[in-house]
Design an enzyme around this catalytic site. Sequence first.
Site, PDB file in Angstrom:
ATOM      1  N   THR A 263     -38.621 -27.632 -14.760  1.00  0.00           N
ATOM      2  CA  THR A 263     -38.939 -27.808 -16.186  1.00  0.00           C
ATOM      3  C   THR A 263     -39.425 -29.239 -16.454  1.00  0.00           C
ATOM      4  O   THR A 263     -38.823 -29.956 -17.258  1.00  0.00           O
ATOM      5  CB  THR A 263     -37.713 -27.496 -17.060  1.00  0.00           C
ATOM      6  N   LEU A 266     -39.558 -30.973 -20.001  1.00  0.00           N
ATOM      7  CA  LEU A 266     -38.891 -30.062 -20.927  1.00  0.00           C
ATOM      8  C   LEU A 266     -37.411 -30.007 -20.574  1.00  0.00           C
ATOM      9  O   LEU A 266     -37.040 -30.046 -19.398  1.00  0.00           O
ATOM     10  CB  LEU A 266     -39.480 -28.648 -20.836  1.00  0.00           C
ATOM     11  N   GLU A 421     -26.265 -35.542 -11.307  1.00  0.00           N
ATOM     12  CA  GLU A 421     -27.034 -36.748 -10.998  1.00  0.00           C
ATOM     13  C   GLU A 421     -27.426 -36.800  -9.537  1.00  0.00           C
ATOM     14  O   GLU A 421     -28.531 -37.228  -9.190  1.00  0.00           O
ATOM     15  CB  GLU A 421     -26.208 -37.992 -11.359  1.00  0.00           C
ATOM     16  N   ASP A 450     -22.498 -46.774 -12.943  1.00  0.00           N
ATOM     17  CA  ASP A 450     -22.409 -45.653 -12.010  1.00  0.00           C
ATOM     18  C   ASP A 450     -21.330 -45.985 -10.982  1.00  0.00           C
ATOM     19  O   ASP A 450     -20.155 -45.681 -11.175  1.00  0.00           O
ATOM     20  CB  ASP A 450     -23.787 -45.444 -11.370  1.00  0.00           C
TER      21      ASP A 450
END
Length: 743
Positions: A263, A266, A421, A450
């Site tokens: 995607t 999007l 991730e 992180d």
Amino acid sequence: MIKQVLIGILCGAAVLTAGLLIGHYGITKSNGSAPSWVTDVAKDVDESLIQKFLSEVDNKQIQENLRELTKVPHMATTAGDEQTVQFMLKRWQDPETGLDQAWREEYMVYLSFPDPKNPNMVTVVSSSDAVLYTAREKEKSYTPDQDDPEVVQPYAAYSPAGQPQGKLVYANQGKPSDYQLLNKTVDLRGTIAITRYGGAGRAAKAINAAPYGVIGVLVYTDPLDINDGVMSDTNETYPHSWYMPPSGVERGSFNTQYGDMLTPYLAAKEETYRIPVENIKGIPPIPIQPIGFEDAYRLICELDGTAAPAPWQGAFNCTYNFGGPGFKPTSAFNNSDVKLDIFNYAEVKNSSNVMGVIRGSVEPDRYVIYGNHRDSWVHGAIDPSSGTSVMLELTRVLGRMVKQGKWRPRRSIIFGSWGAEEFGLIGSAEYTEQYFAKLSERTVAYINVDIAVFANATLRASGMPSLQNVIFKATKQVDAPGLDSTSVYDNWIRYANRTSSTHGPIPKMGYLSGAGSDYAAFVHYLGITSMDISYTYDRSKTNARIYPAYHTAYDTFDYASKFIDPGFVSHQAIARTAGNVLIRLADSLVLPLNCSDYAEILEDYLNTAVTLYQQQLQAQNIFMEPLKNAVGSFRSAATHLDQVIRSSDLANETPLKVRRINDQLMLLDRAFLDPLAFPDKYAYRHVIWASSSAGKPTFPGLADAYANAELSGQTSDWDKVHYHLSVLSQAIEGAAHTLVDVI
């Protein structure tokens, strides 16, 4: 008649005076005091509250957070991941220490897994198909953590399935130049290449190999690059030290683009249009599999052929040869092939972000976002749970202040626990795609923590130059762990420093020029001022490219508490530093962003570009004056805005002036976005901080275009250099115009 006129004039004057008095004092209450919003609007950051926050951050709480988060492996979309989702929601919805609101945000994302029923295999097979050697399927167990049935077999996510078989060659780091050199000596068609981590991205090791006819790739971590040459688990590696054991394997996502692959641009919702799988770009075209260095040792030390160059040699006590292709005639593997049996499969699965918010009191429509990913490859004590543990402690302290009515930030604070991730920054990228318009218009800054602690020597900070000053201010208020009467700032400047033309000697910050963590979409796609901080090691004492248990089954609570940060005081220092910056960004009347520091870095980049490129560009009839003028304009505009801020008594001026200045500061990085500047780099739009392969400390698009033109000499490539020069010049000039007074 005259009397009537005079009476009219006097009455009019009285009405006018009354109107003026009402207009002037109309905002006061009937008892003569100003309404509360007048005081709130002018309120600035409370230094005593910051001191209270610093004192309440508890290293023991962080330790217990980590213990809880690492009880089970929690790879994205697994049962362990759902367990951490529920844990985050429970903490953020706690009635005494939780946030105003917390919820999960779900996406349907394309992930890649090994087949547990058909484990991936790497073998050496004879000409009669007899198996002479088999690489380990799983890492050696030293603690009960490695025996957990949910520990995923080492694999290369997004590697295609396949069973390639061929003679082995050694290709160093799998860079284009490595394969080019190897191909001069060895016919690579039909071979299997073994490569080491580093130098090129994971997927690139296979992408670079395929054009030469290589049919499969192995990748391992050389002890020279991660262990300072240490190799024995008898008394040298984990569980005796922080070094990777011989069977340790770095898992990872083998793709070059971030976000959900099906995607692009999007949000990956269930009903979203998805491109055909065959149209996915940036993944390995041939099978690739990671192995441990104990298996790599057996393979590389048996290779025939010419000795590889000195820079290709590693820590093994043998000469690294190119390969005949294949093994030495004297080897037990003579005339044998290496075979990869890869059974990876891809699947669209539901992945969750966990979101939380503390609503702002004065400017709730301005957001400071703090994020960290939640998913790991195995137990993930350091990556990412060190960061999650810190974030949970931040929200505990701040949440309790809010619940007790002692504090509410000026601006809203959004917390993001990103999902998936490890498969390519998916959760954060999908969030930025779904809320593109709102985040673009309203986000002040993004803070990424992180891996909070790589090691316990010093701070490492990267980010936009405009954040430099607020980071410095925060680090001066935090004690360096394990050092008496030394701040994090004073310790940091000892390890990494530079001389600023404005400030003199200062700590050296890095820049967010790649896509190494969840800041990527915020920086490159949205143009949001961002930073990433951690505690790290003394690089003069180790050559490790990252902490040695990275992405292995040994990244556990035991490893973190014994070898990375005993006592969790470095975690505490990161929590205090990141939280300090967060409060200042959320509470300061004027945003603590400095445009003049940005100007200094643009000038440094310009000076480097002039030194490297100007003479050759002039020979091509391309001139750098527009870029020089643009950087000069930016410096002038930044100086002007600084002067406006310094000379204004903003606490006593109209709130609209403060809002205008803050919008100028907030939106500065958006001015550097150009959606057409990098057509070959997915979701890279920031012309100052885009990734670059040229390796030069200057403007990335210009550096890459120049390197290509210099290599090819073609007019069309020099035209691209001119194009990038124009893109840069106009972006910087445009950014300068956003900092000057309104027309």
